[in-house]
Motif scaffolding. Structure first.
Motif, PDB file in Angstrom:
ATOM      1  N   ALA A   1       0.662  -1.275  -0.042  1.00  0.00           N
ATOM      2  CA  ALA A   1      -0.055   0.054  -0.248  1.00  0.00           C
ATOM      3  C   ALA A   1       0.844   1.118  -0.046  1.00  0.00           C
ATOM      4  CB  ALA A   1      -0.781  -0.246   1.274  1.00  0.00           C
ATOM      5  N   LEU A   2       1.853   1.251   0.794  1.00  0.00           N
ATOM      6  CA  LEU A   2       2.918   2.523   0.783  1.00  0.00           C
ATOM      7  C   LEU A   2       3.422   2.844  -0.586  1.00  0.00           C
ATOM      8  CD1 LEU A   2       4.342   4.616   2.332  1.00  0.00           C
ATOM      9  CD2 LEU A   2       6.016   2.990   3.214  1.00  0.00           C
ATOM     10  N   HIS A   3       3.780   1.632  -1.221  1.00  0.00           N
ATOM     11  CA  HIS A   3       4.528   1.945  -2.340  1.00  0.00           C
ATOM     12  C   HIS A   3       3.818   2.085  -3.443  1.00  0.00           C
ATOM     13  CE1 HIS A   3       8.926   0.566  -1.452  1.00  0.00           C
ATOM     14  NE2 HIS A   3       8.226  -0.421  -0.631  1.00  0.00           N
ATOM     15  N   ARG A   4       2.414   1.703  -3.523  1.00  0.00           N
ATOM     16  CA  ARG A   4       1.605   2.217  -4.408  1.00  0.00           C
ATOM     17  C   ARG A   4       1.251   3.729  -4.260  1.00  0.00           C
ATOM     18  NH1 ARG A   4      -0.948  -3.082  -3.722  1.00  0.00           N
ATOM     19  NH2 ARG A   4      -1.361  -4.070  -5.979  1.00  0.00           N
ATOM     20  N   GLU A   5       1.286   3.994  -3.018  1.00  0.00           N
ATOM     21  CA  GLU A   5       1.140   5.493  -2.916  1.00  0.00           C
ATOM     22  C   GLU A   5       2.187   6.262  -3.270  1.00  0.00           C
ATOM     23  OE1 GLU A   5       0.504   8.602   1.083  1.00  0.00           O
ATOM     24  OE2 GLU A   5       0.214   6.478   1.376  1.00  0.00           O
TER      25      GLU A   5
END
Length: 390
Positions: free
Chosen positions: A375-379
């Motif tokens: 999720a963090l890397h998608r952001e």
């Protein structure tokens, strides 16, 4: 970018696979799990002083082999496949890139040479709380005559309790998020350094909390000053995420292989369950995720290799963010999916201690959040693609 394994790559992969099949089989993994550092010292001696894996990416002028990150990714994939417990990831994916990207030649020459010779286990400590943002660097470097005084702590440092060398991030008093961050190198037994092993879900990899209490460092121990500190730290973490993605890909592949071997023997209704169409579909989905993760990981490894090259340009540096995020997303989700499916397709025995799927499930869940969750890397990827501040 076109990529294919060369004959040299295949030789590295095959030799690593043969070695790890002997020294990191299921019995060796379980024996290492109960050791204080989660690795067999004799296996690490062979890895570092006979096979020279930590020296693989170190330039020849420092006593290394002068190969690239793609070759290291091949080793990491196999180490993830066999759940190798060793300081290889922390030393080769965290400490070595930080030293290579640093701006202190004397520090580079001394410590890269020690790593290449297999004499030093190293790691990177950067965050007071789990996170990849500059604001997570809370350790303060107070200037003094001839050096600095470091005060602060770092959470969840990979192999932090067993490392011989610490590369730590600290910021100048009163500096803002991305400004004033410097990197320092210090022996792990320096006065004022406290290391506390942490209880973790994944028993094959150790984490530790490191506290610095009025630790004195000299000017000669500064790897990067505040002008370049955050950039070097950020790029190092991206490269480490790519290495972790390669490792996760190997774990996903092994979870699939264990499942295929089991369903080929397990019989129901006078036939193996591998012959059931529903089982075939689930295995096909697993294989698809593994191949997508492998493609993303090796593409990112090629980008990291170009970035670490002395003549890497700004275009490659910009591509590193996107490649690292893509690889970490695909590999994390593939590994967790394959490990979970492996438990399901093993049936009731999938949860038992005697079978291996639970070991891969724990490694998958822990690695998923290590160096940033999907999720963090998608952001971050969305911010990069939209031209916003990541």
């Amino acid at each position: 970018m076109e990529f294919a394994f060369t004959e040299e790559h295949l030789m590295i992969r095959d030799s690593a696979e043969r070695f790890l099949a002997q020294v990191s089989d299921t019995h060796a993994v379980r024996a290492a799990m109960i050791l204080p550092d989660a690795h067999d010292p004799e296996v690490w001696r062979r890895i570092s002083q006979e096979l020279y894996w930590p020296a693989l990416m170190v330039p020849e002028r420092f006593g290394g082999m002068g190969l690239g990150f793609v070759e290291l990714a091949i080793l990491l994939e196999q180490s993830g496949r066999y759940l190798l417990g060793s300081p290889l990831f922390a030393t080769a994916c965290l400490a070595t890139p930080a030293l290579l990207l640093g701006h202190n030649e004397a520090v580079q020459e001394h410590w890269l040479g020690a790593i290449a010779a297999g004499q030093t286990r190293a790691t990177l400590a950067f965050a007071s709380v789990p996170g990849l943002q500059a604001s997570s660097v809370q350790t303060v470097a107070e200037p003094q005559s001839g050096g600095w005084t470091l005060d602060g702590q770092y959470a969840q440092v990979i192999d932090g309790a067993s490392a011989d060398l610490l590369i730590v991030a600290a910021r100048a008093p009163g500096s803002r998020d991305e400004q004033g961050i410097s990197l320092f190198v210090l022996p792990a037994d320096s006065p004022g350094v406290m290391r506390t092993p942490l209880a973790t879900l994944d028993q094959t990899r150790r984490l530790a909390r490191i506290e610095l209490h009025r630790v004195q460092v000299s000017d000669a121990q500064q790897l990067c000053g505040p002008v370049h500190g955050w950039a070097v730290l950020r790029e190092t973490l991206l490269i480490a995420a790519i290495g972790l993605a390669a490792e996760q890909t190997g774990g996903a592949q092994q979870a699939l292989d264990l499942t295929l071997a089991y369903i080929a023997e397990r019989r129901q209704f006078k036939r193996t369950i591998a012959s059931f169409q529903a089982i075939k579909h689930r295995c096909a989905d697993m294989m698809l995720q593994v191949e997508c993760a492998r493609s993303a990981a090796y593409y990112a490894a090629c980008v990291a290799q170009e970035h670490l090259h002395p003549q890497g340009d700004a275009t490659v540096a910009q591509e590193l963010e996107q490649a690292a995020a893509t690889a970490k997303i695909h590999a994390s989700e593939a590994f967790f999916h394959c490990a979970a499916e492996s438990i399901q397709l093993h049936g009731g025995v999938g949860f038992t201690w005697e079978y291996d799927p639970h070991l891969y499930f724990k490694r998958a869940r822990a690695s998923e959040h290590l160096l940033g969750s999907p999720a963090l890397h998608r952001e971050r990827l969305a911010a990069y693609l939209l031209g916003e501040q990541a």
